[in-house]
Scaffold this motif. Sequence first.
Motif, PDB file in Angstrom:
ATOM      1  N   SER A   1       0.807  -1.216   0.000  1.00 24.21           N
ATOM      2  CA  SER A   1       0.000   0.000   0.000  1.00 24.21           C
ATOM      3  C   SER A   1       0.851   1.283   0.000  1.00 24.21           C
ATOM      4  CB  SER A   1      -0.950  -0.006   1.198  1.00 24.21           C
ATOM      5  OG  SER A   1      -0.235  -0.236   2.383  1.00 24.21           O
ATOM      6  N   LEU A   2       2.157   1.146   0.130  1.00 25.71           N
ATOM      7  CA  LEU A   2       3.015   2.343   0.073  1.00 25.71           C
ATOM      8  C   LEU A   2       3.347   2.691  -1.376  1.00 25.71           C
ATOM      9  CD1 LEU A   2       5.625   1.817   2.930  1.00 25.71           C
ATOM     10  CD2 LEU A   2       3.526   3.153   2.965  1.00 25.71           C
ATOM     11  N   LYS A   3       3.609   3.993  -1.592  1.00 26.76           N
ATOM     12  CA  LYS A   3       4.076   4.410  -2.910  1.00 26.76           C
ATOM     13  C   LYS A   3       5.581   4.204  -2.991  1.00 26.76           C
ATOM     14  CE  LYS A   3       0.384   7.729  -3.503  1.00 26.76           C
ATOM     15  NZ  LYS A   3      -0.034   9.137  -3.385  1.00 26.76           N
ATOM     16  N   VAL A   4       6.074   4.127  -4.222  1.00 26.16           N
ATOM     17  CA  VAL A   4       7.498   3.875  -4.437  1.00 26.16           C
ATOM     18  C   VAL A   4       8.349   4.961  -3.768  1.00 26.16           C
ATOM     19  CG1 VAL A   4       9.309   3.731  -6.191  1.00 26.16           C
ATOM     20  CG2 VAL A   4       7.115   2.587  -6.563  1.00 26.16           C
ATOM     21  N   GLY A   5       7.938   6.215  -3.958  1.00 32.58           N
ATOM     22  CA  GLY A   5       8.701   7.327  -3.387  1.00 32.58           C
ATOM     23  C   GLY A   5       8.704   7.275  -1.857  1.00 32.58           C
ATOM     24  N   GLU A   6       7.544   6.945  -1.282  1.00 31.45           N
ATOM     25  CA  GLU A   6       7.455   6.858   0.180  1.00 31.45           C
ATOM     26  C   GLU A   6       8.374   5.763   0.722  1.00 31.45           C
ATOM     27  OE1 GLU A   6       2.727   8.150   0.520  1.00 31.45           O
ATOM     28  OE2 GLU A   6       3.299   6.036   0.425  1.00 31.45           O
TER      29      GLU A   6
ATOM     30  N   HIS B   1       8.742   5.541  11.027  1.00 34.39           N
ATOM     31  CA  HIS B   1       8.025   4.268  11.114  1.00 34.39           C
ATOM     32  C   HIS B   1       6.534   4.490  11.365  1.00 34.39           C
ATOM     33  CE1 HIS B   1      11.126   1.012  11.087  1.00 34.39           C
ATOM     34  NE2 HIS B   1      11.908   2.072  11.213  1.00 34.39           N
ATOM     35  N   THR B   2       6.214   5.462  12.243  1.00 35.57           N
ATOM     36  CA  THR B   2       4.810   5.751  12.525  1.00 35.57           C
ATOM     37  C   THR B   2       4.097   6.219  11.260  1.00 35.57           C
ATOM     38  OG1 THR B   2       5.512   6.469  14.711  1.00 35.57           O
ATOM     39  CG2 THR B   2       3.270   7.006  14.067  1.00 35.57           C
ATOM     40  N   ARG B   3       4.753   7.112  10.528  1.00 35.38           N
ATOM     41  CA  ARG B   3       4.176   7.674   9.314  1.00 35.38           C
ATOM     42  C   ARG B   3       3.824   6.565   8.322  1.00 35.38           C
ATOM     43  NH1 ARG B   3       4.305  11.402   4.977  1.00 35.38           N
ATOM     44  NH2 ARG B   3       5.680  10.300   3.577  1.00 35.38           N
ATOM     45  N   VAL B   4       4.805   5.691   8.085  1.00 36.50           N
ATOM     46  CA  VAL B   4       4.616   4.617   7.116  1.00 36.50           C
ATOM     47  C   VAL B   4       3.482   3.685   7.543  1.00 36.50           C
ATOM     48  CG1 VAL B   4       5.709   2.457   6.443  1.00 36.50           C
ATOM     49  CG2 VAL B   4       6.870   4.611   6.011  1.00 36.50           C
ATOM     50  N   GLN B   5       3.439   3.345   8.835  1.00 34.62           N
ATOM     51  CA  GLN B   5       2.403   2.417   9.298  1.00 34.62           C
ATOM     52  C   GLN B   5       1.022   3.058   9.266  1.00 34.62           C
ATOM     53  OE1 GLN B   5       3.502   0.586  13.007  1.00 34.62           O
ATOM     54  NE2 GLN B   5       5.535   0.127  12.233  1.00 34.62           N
ATOM     55  N   PHE B   6       0.995   4.354   9.591  1.00 32.07           N
ATOM     56  CA  PHE B   6      -0.281   5.061   9.580  1.00 32.07           C
ATOM     57  C   PHE B   6      -0.817   5.146   8.144  1.00 32.07           C
ATOM     58  CE2 PHE B   6      -2.979   8.902  10.216  1.00 32.07           C
ATOM     59  CZ  PHE B   6      -3.792   8.358  11.196  1.00 32.07           C
ATOM     60  N   ILE B   7       0.086   5.446   7.203  1.00 35.16           N
ATOM     61  CA  ILE B   7      -0.311   5.490   5.792  1.00 35.16           C
ATOM     62  C   ILE B   7      -0.875   4.137   5.360  1.00 35.16           C
ATOM     63  CG2 ILE B   7       0.584   5.620   3.431  1.00 35.16           C
ATOM     64  CD1 ILE B   7       2.552   7.725   4.401  1.00 35.16           C
TER      65      ILE B   7
ATOM     66  N   VAL C   1      -5.497   1.020   3.428  1.00 41.75           N
ATOM     67  CA  VAL C   1      -6.319  -0.204   3.455  1.00 41.75           C
ATOM     68  C   VAL C   1      -7.086  -0.187   4.773  1.00 41.75           C
ATOM     69  CG1 VAL C   1      -6.304  -2.707   3.194  1.00 41.75           C
ATOM     70  CG2 VAL C   1      -4.443  -1.347   2.235  1.00 41.75           C
ATOM     71  N   PRO C   2      -8.177   0.623   4.815  1.00 42.12           N
ATOM     72  CA  PRO C   2      -8.759   0.956   6.126  1.00 42.12           C
ATOM     73  C   PRO C   2      -9.702  -0.100   6.695  1.00 42.12           C
ATOM     74  CG  PRO C   2      -9.838   2.206   4.405  1.00 42.12           C
ATOM     75  CD  PRO C   2      -8.871   1.290   3.713  1.00 42.12           C
ATOM     76  N   ILE C   3      -9.526  -1.362   6.324  1.00 36.18           N
ATOM     77  CA  ILE C   3     -10.414  -2.408   6.843  1.00 36.18           C
ATOM     78  C   ILE C   3     -10.408  -2.412   8.379  1.00 36.18           C
ATOM     79  CG2 ILE C   3     -10.779  -4.904   6.995  1.00 36.18           C
ATOM     80  CD1 ILE C   3     -11.498  -3.765   4.322  1.00 36.18           C
TER      81      ILE C   3
ATOM     82  N   PRO D   1      12.206   1.488  16.997  1.00 40.62           N
ATOM     83  CA  PRO D   1      11.388   2.464  16.271  1.00 40.62           C
ATOM     84  C   PRO D   1      10.135   1.838  15.664  1.00 40.62           C
ATOM     85  CG  PRO D   1      13.688   2.742  15.691  1.00 40.62           C
ATOM     86  CD  PRO D   1      13.596   1.497  16.531  1.00 40.62           C
ATOM     87  N   ARG D   2      10.253   0.581  15.234  1.00 33.25           N
ATOM     88  CA  ARG D   2       9.096  -0.074  14.618  1.00 33.25           C
ATOM     89  C   ARG D   2       8.019  -0.335  15.653  1.00 33.25           C
ATOM     90  NH1 ARG D   2       8.111  -5.246  11.126  1.00 33.25           N
ATOM     91  NH2 ARG D   2       6.491  -4.299   9.841  1.00 33.25           N
ATOM     92  N   ILE D   3       8.430  -0.812  16.825  1.00 27.13           N
ATOM     93  CA  ILE D   3       7.429  -1.092  17.863  1.00 27.13           C
ATOM     94  C   ILE D   3       6.791   0.209  18.336  1.00 27.13           C
ATOM     95  CG2 ILE D   3       7.094  -1.988  20.199  1.00 27.13           C
ATOM     96  CD1 ILE D   3       9.156  -4.109  19.574  1.00 27.13           C
ATOM     97  N   ALA D   4       7.614   1.236  18.503  1.00 23.93           N
ATOM     98  CA  ALA D   4       7.065   2.543  18.892  1.00 23.93           C
ATOM     99  C   ALA D   4       6.087   3.028  17.835  1.00 23.93           C
ATOM    100  CB  ALA D   4       8.202   3.550  19.081  1.00 23.93           C
ATOM    101  N   GLY D   5       6.436   2.811  16.567  1.00 20.30           N
ATOM    102  CA  GLY D   5       5.546   3.191  15.476  1.00 20.30           C
ATOM    103  C   GLY D   5       4.222   2.452  15.552  1.00 20.30           C
ATOM    104  N   ARG D   6       4.273   1.177  15.897  1.00 17.59           N
ATOM    105  CA  ARG D   6       3.043   0.387  16.029  1.00 17.59           C
ATOM    106  C   ARG D   6       2.158   0.947  17.126  1.00 17.59           C
ATOM    107  NH1 ARG D   6       3.075  -4.034  13.212  1.00 17.59           N
ATOM    108  NH2 ARG D   6       4.928  -5.326  12.896  1.00 17.59           N
ATOM    109  N   VAL D   7       2.778   1.256  18.278  1.00 17.16           N
ATOM    110  CA  VAL D   7       2.008   1.738  19.432  1.00 17.16           C
ATOM    111  C   VAL D   7       1.355   3.082  19.104  1.00 17.16           C
ATOM    112  CG1 VAL D   7       2.250   2.615  21.780  1.00 17.16           C
ATOM    113  CG2 VAL D   7       3.335   0.453  21.137  1.00 17.16           C
ATOM    114  N   LEU D   8       2.140   4.010  18.522  1.00 11.74           N
ATOM    115  CA  LEU D   8       1.594   5.333  18.212  1.00 11.74           C
ATOM    116  C   LEU D   8       0.498   5.232  17.155  1.00 11.74           C
ATOM    117  CD1 LEU D   8       4.886   7.428  18.252  1.00 11.74           C
ATOM    118  CD2 LEU D   8       3.058   7.390  19.957  1.00 11.74           C
ATOM    119  N   THR D   9       0.716   4.361  16.158  1.00 11.18           N
ATOM    120  CA  THR D   9      -0.294   4.195  15.113  1.00 11.18           C
ATOM    121  C   THR D   9      -1.584   3.635  15.697  1.00 11.18           C
ATOM    122  OG1 THR D   9       1.430   3.798  13.494  1.00 11.18           O
ATOM    123  CG2 THR D   9      -0.777   3.133  12.873  1.00 11.18           C
TER     124      THR D   9
END
Lengths: 292, 245
Positions: free
Chosen positions: A89-94, B8-14, B19-21, B93-101
């Motif tokens: 679900s991520l874009k290539v740039g991201e 990491h938070t940004r990526v996981q949140f995106i 895919v908002p299931i 950072p990944r686990i912190a990202g999971r928690v914040l997300t």
Amino acid sequence: MTVLTRTIEVTRTYGDVTALDGVSLEIHQGELVGLLGPNGAGKSTLINLLVGLRRPTSGTVELLGGSPMDASVRRGIGVTPQETGLPTSLKVGETLDFVARHYPVNRKDEVVERFGLADLIKRQIGSLSGGQRRRVGVALAFVGDPKIVFLDEPTTGLDVEARRALWDGIRAFHADGGTVLLTSHYLEEIEALAQRVVVVGGGRVLADDTVQAVKRFVGVRKVSLAAPELPDLPGVIDTERRDGRYHLVTGDSDALVVALVKSGLPFEDLEVQPTSLEEAFLAITATEASHV
Amino acid sequence: MSSLVLAHTRVQFIEQLRVPIGLVAGAFFPAAAFLAFVVPNVSDPAFALGATCAMVVFAVMSTGMIGLGINVAQDRELPWDPYLRTLPAGPYPRIAGRVLTAMAISLLAMIPVVVLAALFTGATLSPPRLLFGLLAVLVITIPFMLIGLFIGFLLPAKAAIGVSQILFFPIAILGGLLGNPMAMPAFIEAVSPYMPSRGALELLWWAVMGIEVNWLAIGMLGVWTVVLALATAWAYRRDEGRRFS
């Protein structure tokens, strides 16, 4: 030459299975080394040890003068995720930005150009073809300006054109002084890229030489014939007798056939077949084992 | 370090938003239950506020236990997970990202219930109480995220999907979240103070309504949190040992 990474007498077992058995290897700055071997030979285990994903059962792994388990040491390396590994679900740039964020230097723009990703930057990875994903995956290894990159089967499943495009990207990095360790089970790929080849089989280093030398080494053929007995023949790596036929593996089938004819012994139904890389490795591994 | 947590938070949140299931599932059920059971039976604003809190806990539980649990279990099965281990960051950072997300998703998942409550029940809240309530929501996400992380580190994805849901409903029901939380059957009345769902609800009531609450339940929530943190740490190390040693 500066040693960028080395293993000293490294052994790795998974339960009862020995994946690596006393492997010592050095990779120097500026080298492009191919790691060649059949499936299950220990290639991936070796890479996993070098990038800090696994610990050796015994022996030492050194990376850039430190331990690969140390995150700050890993700032100097680049790795490619396995084929299906990218988050769809991520874009290539991201994705490139995210990975680059982990490193002190960001080479995103260069990598985008080198691997032809400019048109894909805004696309979600889930919408890309297999070849495009592979390109993104390989590009990720280079985005943090690494000293050495580890590419595990970088072009598996790609068509010829896509494969060549990726090779060009890898060559360009090497031409700029970068160091590469790449695994493959395609002899052709190793030939196209590497200068030095390390052949592994059964968890051990079977050969460590130039591409030409190793090509001779693995370029073996299978000669099979029906005969009551065999004379002494030159260059036979492996002999097997099955259903009244001899199956011989040899590095020089021409010399073998000439010697066979000269011996004057009767034989019939002679066949000479090229062996697959897989078979060649099995034969070589078998002889290695019988010498121990 | 903190910029990596942000990355990491940004990526996981995106990923969650694209895919908002998980988000939809987390928001839908409490909102539907609220419309079906609470809105038609509202007698007074205080009762409405109490019931709204119960549905917010429901949303928080669903996001933490089911959403996070399934996510972590699925991620462990993808090659992207070991790849991230090769980046110069370590696992934190990944686990912190999971928690914040998961915290952010919990806040989003409770919005429909809060909006419905404001529109249809006459429940009101002063700005300081609202702020206090939001802080309490962030606190109560923690034990349920720990359950999710524990399940996710321990089980394969298919099992995590089943187990998280099988655990979810008894915890919700025994905590008194379904039905009228202020007039529960005797059995649930007796058991509920020992359920983390009840402690979470009491804490939220205390923050939002300032009413007299069951401190035993809140104390038990603390006990649950400590036990779950230890269990999660154990499950994490076990998983690390199996895959990365």
